[in-house]
Design a protein around this motif. Structure first.
Motif, mmCIF file in Angstrom:
data_model
loop_
_atom_site.group_PDB
_atom_site.id
_atom_site.type_symbol
_atom_site.label_atom_id
_atom_site.label_comp_id
_atom_site.label_asym_id
_atom_site.label_seq_id
_atom_site.Cartn_x
_atom_site.Cartn_y
_atom_site.Cartn_z
ATOM 1 N N ARG A 1 -30.682 -7.150 -21.805
ATOM 2 C CA ARG A 1 -29.461 -7.198 -21.166
ATOM 3 C C ARG A 1 -28.521 -6.765 -21.255
ATOM 4 N NH1 ARG A 1 -30.972 -13.636 -20.731
ATOM 5 N NH2 ARG A 1 -31.987 -13.364 -18.843
ATOM 6 N N GLU A 2 -27.780 -6.437 -22.798
ATOM 7 C CA GLU A 2 -26.811 -6.152 -22.876
ATOM 8 C C GLU A 2 -26.752 -4.433 -22.657
ATOM 9 O OE1 GLU A 2 -23.891 -5.996 -25.119
ATOM 10 O OE2 GLU A 2 -24.159 -8.168 -24.732
ATOM 11 N N PHE A 3 -28.236 -4.275 -21.969
ATOM 12 C CA PHE A 3 -28.101 -2.398 -21.882
ATOM 13 C C PHE A 3 -28.399 -2.403 -20.460
ATOM 14 C CE2 PHE A 3 -28.660 -1.307 -25.909
ATOM 15 C CZ PHE A 3 -28.183 0.588 -26.097
ATOM 16 N N GLY A 4 -28.192 -3.755 -19.756
ATOM 17 C CA GLY A 4 -27.944 -3.848 -18.015
ATOM 18 C C GLY A 4 -29.426 -4.306 -17.373
ATOM 19 N N ALA A 5 -30.709 -4.620 -18.144
ATOM 20 C CA ALA A 5 -31.561 -4.829 -17.604
ATOM 21 C C ALA A 5 -31.387 -6.168 -17.554
ATOM 22 C CB ALA A 5 -32.445 -5.338 -18.851
ATOM 23 N N ASP A 6 -31.792 -6.629 -15.653
ATOM 24 C CA ASP A 6 -31.565 -8.028 -14.988
ATOM 25 C C ASP A 6 -33.198 -8.743 -15.757
ATOM 26 O OD1 ASP A 6 -29.810 -7.583 -13.736
ATOM 27 O OD2 ASP A 6 -31.069 -7.461 -11.461
ATOM 28 N N ILE A 7 -33.104 -9.495 -16.333
ATOM 29 C CA ILE A 7 -34.671 -10.719 -16.228
ATOM 30 C C ILE A 7 -35.017 -11.352 -15.414
ATOM 31 C CG2 ILE A 7 -35.704 -11.576 -17.991
ATOM 32 C CD1 ILE A 7 -34.421 -10.177 -20.349
ATOM 33 N N ILE A 8 -36.039 -11.597 -14.239
ATOM 34 C CA ILE A 8 -36.133 -12.234 -13.657
ATOM 35 C C ILE A 8 -36.929 -13.317 -13.569
ATOM 36 C CG2 ILE A 8 -36.458 -12.238 -11.010
ATOM 37 C CD1 ILE A 8 -34.141 -10.801 -11.587
ATOM 38 N N THR A 9 -37.065 -14.483 -13.787
ATOM 39 C CA THR A 9 -38.089 -15.546 -13.894
ATOM 40 C C THR A 9 -38.632 -15.548 -12.393
ATOM 41 O OG1 THR A 9 -36.788 -16.399 -15.599
ATOM 42 C CG2 THR A 9 -38.777 -17.712 -14.598
#
Length: 316
Positions: free
Chosen positions: A83-91
């Motif tokens: 997340r710190e590097f901009g990723a979206d983590i989608i459940t």
């Protein structure tokens, strides 16, 4: 190429990402980290826990820089870093993957379609089942595949651990601290785990090993009460009273979603080149789901980094 601010926390998927990552374990999350470092947008799609199967490991002792760290904590750190590097983590669960000459497409379980330039498949593997009578019947009622998840339910009880590899020995050592006794049932005449894991396990006075034997049946009424084991050589059968059966007999790749698109071996593991790319340009497989000699957290993370480094140079 999409640029963005660091620290992006996802509330839902966008229509397009440079890199689509299916699976949120160490391989997938490392790929997301490296995507951000390369200035590429990335989304990680994970239907279960962020961090993947590592979150179900009670203690990790072979991740460089940490002599000992809880599996759940390490999984959280992977996700936080991504997340710190901009990723979206989608459940969400990915139910379909398609592609054309320009894009890769994924369909989520809610019907949403998302496209990307590159797709990285990082779904890992799941525990192999014994396939014996009683196994399905008693799942959740004495049969389990995760000591870190369910071990506390068997405090002070007699249990069986099936298998003799790293996972079996490591998880049995964890269980030995809380259960009354452990019987290891190993199909070979010896344990196959790393020597340090064998020595640690066998130092527990409440652990015994039955070699060269397999489980024939798991029996009980409302819950597990006993197992029948059979000796591979003599074919002699014996009954062991137990309230829990922890099974660690290998892995099965979770490649069902994509195995009709890419090349796999006879076991379903995905074939890749040294850059983690499959036979379909722009589709990569990383971590435990691909053919490889060593399935460890550190090698899964390395796979994710290699795949993105190659994709960034080839497709962007």
């Amino acid at each position: 190429m999409v640029h963005f601010d660091l620290g992006n926390i996802s509330t839902g998927p966008k229509e397009y990402y440079d890199i689509l990552i299916v699976g949120g374990g160490p391989a997938g999350l490392t790929a997301a980290i490296y995507a951000g470092r390369a200035g590429l947008s990335a989304a990680v799609f994970e239907k279960a826990l962020e961090g993947g199967a590592v979150t179900q490991t009670h203690v990790v002792e072979n991740w460089p820089g940490f002599i000992r760290i809880e599996g759940s904590e390490l999984g959280e750190k992977f996700a936080e870093h991504a997340r710190e590097f901009g990723a979206d983590i989608i459940t969400a669960e990915v139910v379909k993957i398609t592609y054309d000459e320009e894009y890769k497409y994924i369909q989520l379980d809610n019907g949403t379609m998302v496209k990307g330039k590159v797709l990285i498949f990082a779904t890992g593997a799941k525990p192999r089942e014994l396939g014996v009578p009683g196994e399905q019947k008693f799942k959740g009622r004495g049969v389990t595949y995760c000591a870190a998840c369910d071990g506390y339910l068997f405090s002070g009880k007699d249990v069986i651990v099936v298998g003799g590899g790293d996972s079996a020995c490591d998880e049995a050592h964890f269980l030995a601290k809380m259960v009354k006794s452990i019987t290891i049932v190993q199909n070979l005449p010896y344990l196959t785990a790393a020597k340090v894991l064998q020595e640690r396990l066998l130092s527990n006075k409440n652990v015994r090993v039955i070699y060269n034997s397999v489980i024939k049946e798991i029996r009980g009424n409302e819950k597990v009460e006993e197992v029948i084991i059979i000796n591979n050589d003599t074919k002699e059968e014996s009954v062991i009273k137990t309230e829990g059966v922890f099974i660690y007999v290998g892995l099965v790749p979770k490649s069902e979603l994509i195995k009709e698109l890419v090349e796999t071996d006879n076991y379903g593991y995905i074939k890749t080149d040294e850059n983690m790319e499959t036979n379909i340009p722009g589709i990569y497989a990383v971590g435990d789901v691909r053919i490889k000699n060593l399935r460890q957290i550190v090698t899964a993370a390395a796979d994710g980094a290699i795949a993105v480094e190659h994709a960034a140079k080839k497709y962007f």
